[in-house]
Design an enzyme around this catalytic site. Structure first.
Site, PDB file in Angstrom:
ATOM      1  N   CYS A 102       3.862   3.748  -6.448  1.00 57.47           N
ATOM      2  CA  CYS A 102       4.413   3.339  -7.741  1.00 57.47           C
ATOM      3  C   CYS A 102       4.900   4.518  -8.580  1.00 57.47           C
ATOM      4  O   CYS A 102       5.758   4.357  -9.443  1.00 57.47           O
ATOM      5  CB  CYS A 102       3.378   2.553  -8.543  1.00 57.47           C
ATOM      6  SG  CYS A 102       2.780   1.071  -7.725  1.00 57.47           S
ATOM      7  N   HIS A 352       8.131  -5.032 -12.032  1.00 59.65           N
ATOM      8  CA  HIS A 352       7.724  -3.740 -11.463  1.00 59.65           C
ATOM      9  C   HIS A 352       8.458  -3.537 -10.141  1.00 59.65           C
ATOM     10  O   HIS A 352       8.175  -4.206  -9.156  1.00 59.65           O
ATOM     11  CB  HIS A 352       6.205  -3.764 -11.267  1.00 59.65           C
ATOM     12  CG  HIS A 352       5.609  -2.512 -10.726  1.00 59.65           C
ATOM     13  ND1 HIS A 352       6.293  -1.314 -10.640  1.00 59.65           N
ATOM     14  CD2 HIS A 352       4.359  -2.262 -10.226  1.00 59.65           C
ATOM     15  CE1 HIS A 352       5.494  -0.394 -10.129  1.00 59.65           C
ATOM     16  NE2 HIS A 352       4.321  -0.954  -9.868  1.00 59.65           N
TER      17      HIS A 352
END
Length: 403
Positions: A102, A352
């Protein structure tokens, strides 16, 4: 309010030929996985953003020294190089793909900034991309030659525990005392802020439209204007029976790309750039993998300490809202009121895009800082921070200034 007396900040590179500065930042629309952009592979998402960045700064593509791109679940093969060529950069421009899951997009920008600080006035395109919709199926090859398919990689050895993200978010909520009500309130606020920002055109200048299956996609598709507290309360626990983390106070998977132009302050001035984000420093920290959601707080805490900056001095805070629980826990650990973060909404509303998300934070900071300067004529101090699978976090401290 940020100090306005100096351009160069307190980072290691105070020489204008070595001070890293971000002079342009763009992104694609952020759309739900398997939604409007599901037909676009990662290079198809990223290449238009890279091409638009080159056009926006008016340089010869051959003058780009490298393209550094974060990606988490792609198929390998050096995506950065592929997308650079697809964007029309010449074969003389290389590419480097970064994988810190991430954090990949923010770490790609941090890496480019450190290379600028090393000298020689280079010019980089840096950022991240994720096409979750088209991510390849992955499998381990067994000893007998058979394939054992898996939905996500393992991030740490078994003895450390390797919880799914939602389970870890639940653990963070319990450990740090974040209630269901707090999480729902925060998520609802993120949606409302994103809806308001979109309606006011706050995202327009940073988005590069992409061609959808039948028509252009020009806006994010996640923010929900119809979301209300009563609806939030109806969602059941999503990961742990009887828990507080739900689909409503968690982010959704998204397809997205975002990139920035990083160069030295001297070269930016020579190019005629009028403003940018000075990169004062970046840091990455490791934490207990069982509490992976709090990694960003420890990276930011160490970064702010090293830069001798108090949390109360920050004007803008962009945090990747993977889960409301971890967002609240991280901000409160830093002594920050969660209401101060993501003033125009975050990943709970926008989605996301894994490897792209860290670069989206920086793109959002530059857009908001420019708007604040236009309104008040002052420099702006911003913090971008993201927690990372496996128990890590990355944070970057940036100051907007006229160059």
């Amino acid at each position: 309010m940020a100090d306005t007396n100096t351009l160069s900040g307190t980072g290691p590179a105070t020489d204008p030929t070595r001070q890293p500065v971000i002079i342009a930042a763009l992104r694609s629309p952020i759309c739900r996985a398997n939604g409007q952009l599901k037909h676009l592979r990662a290079p198809d998402l990223l290449a238009p953003v890279l091409a638009s960045l080159i056009e926006s700064i008016g340089v010869d593509p051959a003058d780009v020294d490298d393209v550094i791109i974060g990606n988490a679940v792609g198929g390998g093969g050096n995506l950065a190089r592929y997308a650079a060529l697809q964007a029309g950069l010449p074969t003389t421009v290389p590419g480097l793909t970064v994988d810190r899951q991430c954090g990949s997009g923010l770490d790609a920008i941090a890496l480019a900034s450190r290379l600028v600080a090393a000298g020689d006035n280079p010019l980089f395109l840096a950022g991240g991309v994720e096409s979750i919709s088209t991510a390849p199926a992955r499998a381990h090859r067994n000893y007998d030659g058979g394939l054992d398919f898996f939905s996500r990689a393992t991030f740490v050895p078994p003895r450390f525990g390797d919880p799914d993200m939602g389970v870890a978010a639940e653990t963070v909520a319990t450990r740090f005392g974040v209630s269901r009500g707090q999480q729902d309130d925060y998520a609802l606020r993120s949606h409302r802020r994103a809806v308001d920002a979109a309606a006011a055109g706050k995202y327009t200048g940073e988005i590069v439209p992409l061609m959808g299956a039948s028509s252009p996609v020009t806006a994010d598709d996640g923010p929900k204007p119809s979301l209300r507290p009563a609806l939030m309360a109806r969602f059941p626990a999503a990961f742990v029976p009887g828990g507080t983390v739900t689909a409503a106070n968690s982010c959704f998977d998204a397809d997205a790309a975002s990139a920035v132009v990083v160069t030295s302050l001297q070269r930016a001035r020579d190019m005629g750039a009028v403003d940018g984000l000075l990169v004062l420093g970046s840091d990455t920290a490791g934490v207990d993998p069982e509490l992976l959601g709090i990694g960003a707080a420890f990276a930011a805490e160490r970064l702010l300490s090293r830069q001798a900056v108090g949390a109360d001095a920050l004007d803008l805070i962009e945090f990747n809202e993977a889960f409301a629980s971890q967002t609240i826990a991280c901000l409160e650990h830093l002594g920050l009121d969660p209401e101060r973060a993501n003033l125009q909404g975050g990943a709970l509303a926008l989605g996301h895009g894994y490897g792209a998300s860290g670069a989206v934070l920086v793109t959002r900071l530059l857009a908001q800082a420019r708007s604040r300067y236009a309104e008040a004529g002052t420099e702006v101090l911003g913090l971008a921070m993201i927690s990372i699978a496996g128990g890590m976090g990355t944070a970057s401290l940036l100051r907007y200034a006229r160059l």
